[in-house]
Design a protein around this motif. Structure first.
Motif, short mmCIF file in Angstrom:
data_model
loop_
_atom_site.label_atom_id
_atom_site.label_comp_id
_atom_site.label_asym_id
_atom_site.label_seq_id
_atom_site.Cartn_x
_atom_site.Cartn_y
_atom_site.Cartn_z
N THR A 7 10.15 46.19 23.53
CA THR A 7 10.03 46.25 22.31
C THR A 7 11.20 46.14 21.47
OG1 THR A 7 7.84 47.21 22.05
CG2 THR A 7 9.35 48.06 19.90
N GLU A 8 12.35 46.70 21.84
CA GLU A 8 13.55 46.55 21.72
C GLU A 8 13.97 45.53 21.28
OE1 GLU A 8 12.79 49.63 24.08
OE2 GLU A 8 12.13 50.76 22.62
N GLU A 9 14.28 44.53 22.17
CA GLU A 9 14.95 43.09 22.37
C GLU A 9 14.01 42.58 21.00
OE1 GLU A 9 15.57 42.76 27.59
OE2 GLU A 9 13.43 42.57 26.11
N VAL A 10 12.90 42.43 20.73
CA VAL A 10 12.06 42.26 20.13
C VAL A 10 12.21 42.17 18.18
CG1 VAL A 10 9.62 41.42 18.79
CG2 VAL A 10 9.82 41.80 21.45
N ALA A 11 12.47 43.76 18.66
CA ALA A 11 13.14 44.39 16.98
C ALA A 11 14.58 43.54 16.91
CB ALA A 11 12.94 46.13 17.30
N LYS A 12 15.20 42.99 18.03
CA LYS A 12 16.85 42.86 18.09
C LYS A 12 16.70 41.39 17.18
CE LYS A 12 19.20 46.29 20.42
NZ LYS A 12 20.06 46.51 22.08
N GLY A 13 16.08 40.42 17.89
CA GLY A 13 15.46 39.44 17.76
C GLY A 13 16.48 38.78 18.76
N ILE A 14 16.20 38.93 19.74
CA ILE A 14 16.69 37.66 21.11
C ILE A 14 15.86 36.61 20.96
CG2 ILE A 14 17.62 39.82 21.56
CD1 ILE A 14 15.64 40.13 23.86
N ASP A 15 17.35 35.51 21.79
CA ASP A 15 16.44 33.97 22.01
C ASP A 15 16.52 33.71 21.13
OD1 ASP A 15 16.92 33.53 24.76
OD2 ASP A 15 15.83 34.41 25.31
N SER A 21 10.36 43.96 13.43
CA SER A 21 10.57 46.24 13.84
C SER A 21 9.50 46.69 14.69
CB SER A 21 10.71 46.71 12.04
OG SER A 21 9.52 46.73 11.62
N LYS A 22 10.37 48.17 14.94
CA LYS A 22 9.41 48.78 16.09
C LYS A 22 7.93 49.25 15.46
CE LYS A 22 13.22 50.30 18.93
NZ LYS A 22 13.88 51.64 19.26
N LYS A 38 1.61 46.17 29.08
CA LYS A 38 2.70 47.68 29.45
C LYS A 38 2.36 47.30 31.15
CE LYS A 38 1.57 51.40 26.69
NZ LYS A 38 1.11 52.57 26.23
N VAL A 39 3.69 47.56 30.91
CA VAL A 39 3.94 48.16 31.92
C VAL A 39 4.64 49.99 32.37
CG1 VAL A 39 5.83 47.38 34.08
CG2 VAL A 39 5.04 45.93 32.28
N GLY A 40 4.16 50.41 32.77
CA GLY A 40 4.18 52.08 33.14
C GLY A 40 3.59 52.45 31.19
N ASN A 41 4.62 52.89 30.94
CA ASN A 41 4.45 53.44 29.37
C ASN A 41 5.42 52.21 28.52
OD1 ASN A 41 7.03 53.76 29.98
ND2 ASN A 41 7.45 56.01 28.81
N ILE A 42 6.23 50.91 29.19
CA ILE A 42 6.53 49.80 28.32
C ILE A 42 6.05 48.79 28.08
CG2 ILE A 42 8.93 48.27 27.96
CD1 ILE A 42 9.94 50.99 30.16
N CYS A 43 5.58 48.68 26.17
CA CYS A 43 5.18 47.38 25.93
C CYS A 43 6.29 46.54 26.40
CB CYS A 43 4.98 47.50 24.69
SG CYS A 43 3.41 48.80 24.48
N VAL A 44 5.04 45.19 26.48
CA VAL A 44 6.64 43.87 27.62
C VAL A 44 5.92 42.81 26.46
CG1 VAL A 44 7.23 44.44 29.07
CG2 VAL A 44 5.32 44.12 29.09
N TYR A 45 6.12 41.66 25.86
CA TYR A 45 5.96 40.96 24.86
C TYR A 45 6.65 39.02 26.16
CZ TYR A 45 5.41 44.39 21.76
OH TYR A 45 4.98 45.43 20.92
N LYS A 46 5.52 38.32 25.97
CA LYS A 46 5.66 36.70 25.76
C LYS A 46 6.55 36.00 25.54
CE LYS A 46 3.33 35.87 30.53
NZ LYS A 46 2.80 34.43 30.60
#
Length: 62
Positions: A7-15, A21-22, A38-46
Motif C-alpha cells: 500500500t505504501e509503494e502504491v501511494a507513492k506511485g512507483i514503477d 492514496s492509502k 493479504k500477506v499477514g496483515n499487509i495488503c499487496v497488489y500486482k
C-alpha cells in the motif's frame, strides 16, 4: 520490477504507476473495486491489478 507492491509503494506511485492514496485504496478494497491479496496483515497488489483499476475508470471527454 517487483511482482507485488505494498500500500505504501502504491501511494507513492512507483514503477510508472499513478499514485493512489492509502485512504482511497482502503475504500476501494472495502467496496471490492480493486484486487488485492493479504500477506499477514499487509495488503499487496500486482501491477496489472492496479492498471486494470485505472483503465477501467477512464472517463471519455465529450
Amino acid at each position: 520490477m517487483k511482482e507485488y507492491y505494498t500500500t505504501e509503494e502504491v501511494a507513492k506511485g512507483i514503477d510508472g504507476l499513478l499514485p493512489i492514496s492509502k485512504t482511497t485504496l482502503r475504500n476501494l478494497r472495502t467496496a471490492r473495486k480493486i484486487k488485492f491479496s493479504k500477506v499477514g496483515n499487509i495488503c499487496v497488489y500486482k501491477k496489472e491489478w492496479i492498471e486494470n483499476y485505472i483503465n477501467g475508470n477512464v472517463v471519455e471527454v465529450a
